[in-house]
Write an enzyme that holds these catalytic residues in place. Structure first.
Site, PDB file in Angstrom:
ATOM      1  N   ASP A   4      -2.982   2.146  11.984  1.00 36.93           N
ATOM      2  CA  ASP A   4      -2.663   2.729  10.681  1.00 36.93           C
ATOM      3  C   ASP A   4      -3.903   2.561   9.814  1.00 36.93           C
ATOM      4  O   ASP A   4      -4.204   1.456   9.372  1.00 36.93           O
ATOM      5  CB  ASP A   4      -1.459   2.019  10.043  1.00 36.93           C
TER       6      ASP A   4
ATOM      7  N   SER B 250       0.868  -1.180   0.000  1.00 38.88           N
ATOM      8  CA  SER B 250       0.000   0.000   0.000  1.00 38.88           C
ATOM      9  C   SER B 250       0.903   1.228   0.000  1.00 38.88           C
ATOM     10  O   SER B 250       1.260   1.780   1.021  1.00 38.88           O
ATOM     11  CB  SER B 250      -0.974  -0.024   1.187  1.00 38.88           C
TER      12      SER B 250
ATOM     13  N   GLN C 242      -6.223  -0.553   8.070  1.00 32.04           N
ATOM     14  CA  GLN C 242      -5.260  -1.568   7.639  1.00 32.04           C
ATOM     15  C   GLN C 242      -4.551  -2.304   8.769  1.00 32.04           C
ATOM     16  O   GLN C 242      -4.374  -3.516   8.711  1.00 32.04           O
ATOM     17  CB  GLN C 242      -4.231  -0.903   6.724  1.00 32.04           C
ATOM     18  N   GLU C 243      -4.088  -1.547   9.779  1.00 31.66           N
ATOM     19  CA  GLU C 243      -3.263  -2.190  10.823  1.00 31.66           C
ATOM     20  C   GLU C 243      -3.663  -1.758  12.226  1.00 31.66           C
ATOM     21  O   GLU C 243      -3.837  -0.564  12.480  1.00 31.66           O
ATOM     22  CB  GLU C 243      -1.787  -1.792  10.662  1.00 31.66           C
TER      23      GLU C 243
ATOM     24  N   HIS D  99      -4.825  -5.192   3.525  1.00 32.26           N
ATOM     25  CA  HIS D  99      -4.023  -6.301   4.032  1.00 32.26           C
ATOM     26  C   HIS D  99      -4.901  -7.480   4.492  1.00 32.26           C
ATOM     27  O   HIS D  99      -4.391  -8.408   5.114  1.00 32.26           O
ATOM     28  CB  HIS D  99      -3.099  -5.830   5.170  1.00 32.26           C
TER      29      HIS D  99
ATOM     30  N   ASP E 241       2.357   8.880   6.618  1.00 37.95           N
ATOM     31  CA  ASP E 241       3.134   7.888   5.865  1.00 37.95           C
ATOM     32  C   ASP E 241       3.016   8.170   4.365  1.00 37.95           C
ATOM     33  O   ASP E 241       3.932   8.706   3.746  1.00 37.95           O
ATOM     34  CB  ASP E 241       2.613   6.481   6.219  1.00 37.95           C
TER      35      ASP E 241
ATOM     36  N   LYS F 106      10.536   4.997   6.173  1.00 40.99           N
ATOM     37  CA  LYS F 106      10.809   3.738   5.488  1.00 40.99           C
ATOM     38  C   LYS F 106      11.936   3.982   4.493  1.00 40.99           C
ATOM     39  O   LYS F 106      11.797   4.819   3.598  1.00 40.99           O
ATOM     40  CB  LYS F 106       9.568   3.292   4.706  1.00 40.99           C
TER      41      LYS F 106
ATOM     42  N   GLU G  68       2.083  -9.240   7.121  1.00 38.55           N
ATOM     43  CA  GLU G  68       2.948  -8.778   8.210  1.00 38.55           C
ATOM     44  C   GLU G  68       2.797  -9.648   9.449  1.00 38.55           C
ATOM     45  O   GLU G  68       3.317  -9.338  10.518  1.00 38.55           O
ATOM     46  CB  GLU G  68       2.628  -7.305   8.536  1.00 38.55           C
TER      47      GLU G  68
ATOM     48  N   GLU H 159      -1.853   6.558  12.453  1.00 42.80           N
ATOM     49  CA  GLU H 159      -1.129   6.817  11.202  1.00 42.80           C
ATOM     50  C   GLU H 159      -2.101   6.942  10.033  1.00 42.80           C
ATOM     51  O   GLU H 159      -3.083   6.205   9.961  1.00 42.80           O
ATOM     52  CB  GLU H 159      -0.164   5.645  10.992  1.00 42.80           C
TER      53      GLU H 159
ATOM     54  N   HIS I  39       9.127  -1.239   8.795  1.00 46.99           N
ATOM     55  CA  HIS I  39       9.365  -2.274   7.779  1.00 46.99           C
ATOM     56  C   HIS I  39       8.414  -2.042   6.601  1.00 46.99           C
ATOM     57  O   HIS I  39       7.645  -1.073   6.603  1.00 46.99           O
ATOM     58  CB  HIS I  39       9.097  -3.649   8.401  1.00 46.99           C
ATOM     59  N   ARG I  40       8.410  -2.944   5.615  1.00 46.58           N
ATOM     60  CA  ARG I  40       7.387  -2.965   4.570  1.00 46.58           C
ATOM     61  C   ARG I  40       6.644  -4.294   4.657  1.00 46.58           C
ATOM     62  O   ARG I  40       7.123  -5.254   5.279  1.00 46.58           O
ATOM     63  CB  ARG I  40       8.007  -2.843   3.161  1.00 46.58           C
ATOM     64  N   SER I  41       5.505  -4.367   3.998  1.00 42.73           N
ATOM     65  CA  SER I  41       4.762  -5.631   4.047  1.00 42.73           C
ATOM     66  C   SER I  41       5.509  -6.751   3.321  1.00 42.73           C
ATOM     67  O   SER I  41       5.365  -7.922   3.655  1.00 42.73           O
ATOM     68  CB  SER I  41       3.345  -5.455   3.518  1.00 42.73           C
TER      69      SER I  41
ATOM     70  N   LYS J  31       7.768  -0.189  13.907  1.00 38.50           N
ATOM     71  CA  LYS J  31       6.817  -1.258  13.603  1.00 38.50           C
ATOM     72  C   LYS J  31       7.488  -2.223  12.645  1.00 38.50           C
ATOM     73  O   LYS J  31       8.059  -1.817  11.636  1.00 38.50           O
ATOM     74  CB  LYS J  31       5.487  -0.710  13.060  1.00 38.50           C
TER      75      LYS J  31
HETATM   76  P1  PGA Z   1       3.127  -1.435   2.883  1.00 41.92           P
HETATM   77  O1  PGA Z   1       2.198  -0.928   4.077  1.00 41.92           O
HETATM   78  O2  PGA Z   1       4.468  -1.843   3.378  1.00 41.92           O
HETATM   79  O3  PGA Z   1       2.330  -2.570   2.293  1.00 41.92           O
HETATM   80  O4  PGA Z   1       3.220  -0.288   1.910  1.00 41.92           O
HETATM   81  C1  PGA Z   1       2.670  -0.453   5.276  1.00 41.92           C
HETATM   82  C2  PGA Z   1       2.051   0.862   5.693  1.00 41.92           C
HETATM   83  O5  PGA Z   1       1.110   1.379   5.064  1.00 41.92           O
HETATM   84  O6  PGA Z   1       2.527   1.419   6.691  1.00 41.92           O
HETATM   85 ZN    ZN Z   2       1.108   3.265   6.658  1.00 45.84          ZN
END
Ligand code: PGA
Ligand code: ZN
Length: 423
Positions: free
Chosen positions: A242, A43, A163-164, A155, A315, A340, A205, A288, A368-370, A391
């Site tokens: 997030d 994402s 998402q998270e 996700h 982000d 990131k 993740e 986030e 990190h990334r997914s 994270k």
């Molecule tokens: P991504 O998502 O690593 O899949 O881009 C993580 C986020 O949105 O923080």
């Molecule tokens: Zn994010």
């Protein structure tokens, strides 16, 4: 010691989703060897540095042979003979060589791999652990692990828009204990999901993605797990969210469609009212991307309303790029930036983004990334940057655990010198 770069080469490997990514090797004249691997997001923000993908038949277009080739030829040629300890010179040489403002010619994946491998080589050559090489002798603060525990949005395939959902063990005395708090709660949640006949399979993740009927159920399950694991919500463990609001804003503006939960069309102020309700009811300490990347007024309004109580992180709007973070600071959008490495594409520019946040009195949240690999660069980098939290996924999946284990190792190595605190 001679830390002159002798050779640079790259290889196409697979990330945690089975997609190709770049692994880079650097050797120095003194015999030092290092290796790094580049992560990949799903994402993504519109203005992220460009991952070069081959677009050919192999791997459905996702191959990285061109990026690998760019490392092996142009980049190697430009950097061999340079001193690996001159990170800034190395990174800006690659930026100039690429010549675009988003690294689309050589590929941010090609450039970042070299940038990270050079930093590691210089650290080894200086006989220092990577966190100490990048952060100095006072890099002793181990980040609070904001552990991904439950997923929605892009996700997951459920009725949760955000998402998270992360667990934040800010009440723990040490990183080791904090990690135990969140890992125990993760396992407790698994038991609760099982007992309710809900799915316990995990997403990219490592967080669960049960078929909750709405957003509230997701958060209430987490609170139930915290209590059942014998921790106190808001004291031992709080929650971070997030929203990744890009994923429910079709035009990345101030029009939202919360289709997964069935809440439907919403405006920015509807979203803010909903958030106010949640912040009243639940122990949430960080939020986030509560709005989409194009909704700058939304970020400002959200920060004005809640920024003195919680950390508001940008982000997708900032993409670890000082150009956008500077704008955010000027207009009061957010009070923290997600960081990131692969959003911007070099170690030096990532450090510049961190420095900009610090100078503005903002926080910065390492991530990190997914799509990840077993590379633990992020763990050392987070300690070096001294930001106090990161994270890097849940309490399962090897590529996530590798980072947590590296942080345990760093804390152990620092003995009594390590620090752990939320703020
Ligand atoms: P991504 O998502 O690593 O899949 O881009 C993580 C986020 O949105 O923080
Ligand atoms: Zn994010």
């Amino acid at each position: 010691m001679n830390s002159i770069i002798k050779s640079i080469s790259a290889l196409e490997i697979l990330d945690s989703r089975g997609n190709p990514t770049v692994r880079t090797y650097v050797t120095l004249e003194d015999g030092t060897q290092s290796v790094s691997s580049v992560p990949s997001g799903a994402s993504t923000g519109q203005n992220e540095a460009v991952e070069l993908r081959d677009g050919e038949k192999r791997y459905n277009g996702a191959g990285v042979q061109n990026a690998v080739n760019n490392v092996n030829t142009e980049i190697a040629k430009a950097l061999i003979g340079k001193n690996a300890s001159n990170q800034k010179d190395i990174d800006y040489t690659m930026i100039a060589l690429d010549g675009t403002d988003n690294k689309s010619r050589l590929g941010a994946n090609a450039i970042l791999g070299v940038s990270m491998a050079v930093a590691k080589a210089a650290a080894i050559s200086a006989n220092l652990p990577l966190y100490a090489y990048l952060g100095g002798t006072n890099a002793v603060r181990i980040p609070v692990p904001c552990m991904n525990i439950l997923n929605g949005g892009e996700h997951a395939d459920n009725s949760v828009d955000f998402q998270e959902f992360m667990l934040v063990p800010h009440g723990a005395p040490t990183f080791k204990e904090g990690l135990r708090y969140v890992a125990e709660t993760f396992h407790t949640l698994k038991g609760i999901l099982k007992s309710k006949g809900m799915a316990t399979s995990v997403g990219d993740e490592g967080g669960f993605a049960p078929n909750c009927s709405n957003n509230e159920e997701a958060i209430e399950l987490i609170i139930e797990a915290i209590n059942k694991a014998n921790y106190k919500p808001g004291i031992d463990l709080s929650i971070a969210i997030d929203s990744a609001a890009n994923s429910f804003s079709p035009n990345l503006d101030d029009n939202y469609d919360l289709a997964w939960s069935g809440l439907g069309k919403m405006t920015t102020s509807d979203l803010i009212e909903k958030s106010a309700e949640w912040l009243e009811k639940y122990p949430i300490i960080l939020w986030e991307d509560p709005v989409s990347e194009g909704d700058w007024d939304g970020y400002i309004a959200f920060t004005k309303r809640f920024g003195d109580k919680i950390e508001v992180v940008g982000d997708d709007n900032f993409v670890t790029n000082t150009k956008y973070i500077k704008k955010g600071i000027a207009i009061g959008a957010c009070n923290s930036a997600l960081i990131k490495l692969n959003q911007i594409g070099t170690v030096t520019e990532t450090i510049e983004a961190v420095r900009m946040c610090r100078e503005a009195g903002w926080r910065y949240f390492l991530s990190h990334r997914s799509g990840e690999t077993e590379d633990t660069f992020l763990a050392d980098f987070a300690v070096a940057m001294d930001g106090g939290h990161l994270k890097t996924g849940s309490a399962c999946r090897g590529e996530r655990i590798a980072k947590y284990n590296r942080l345990l190792e760093i804390e152990h190595e620092l003995k009594g010198r390590s620090e752990y605190r939320w703020k």
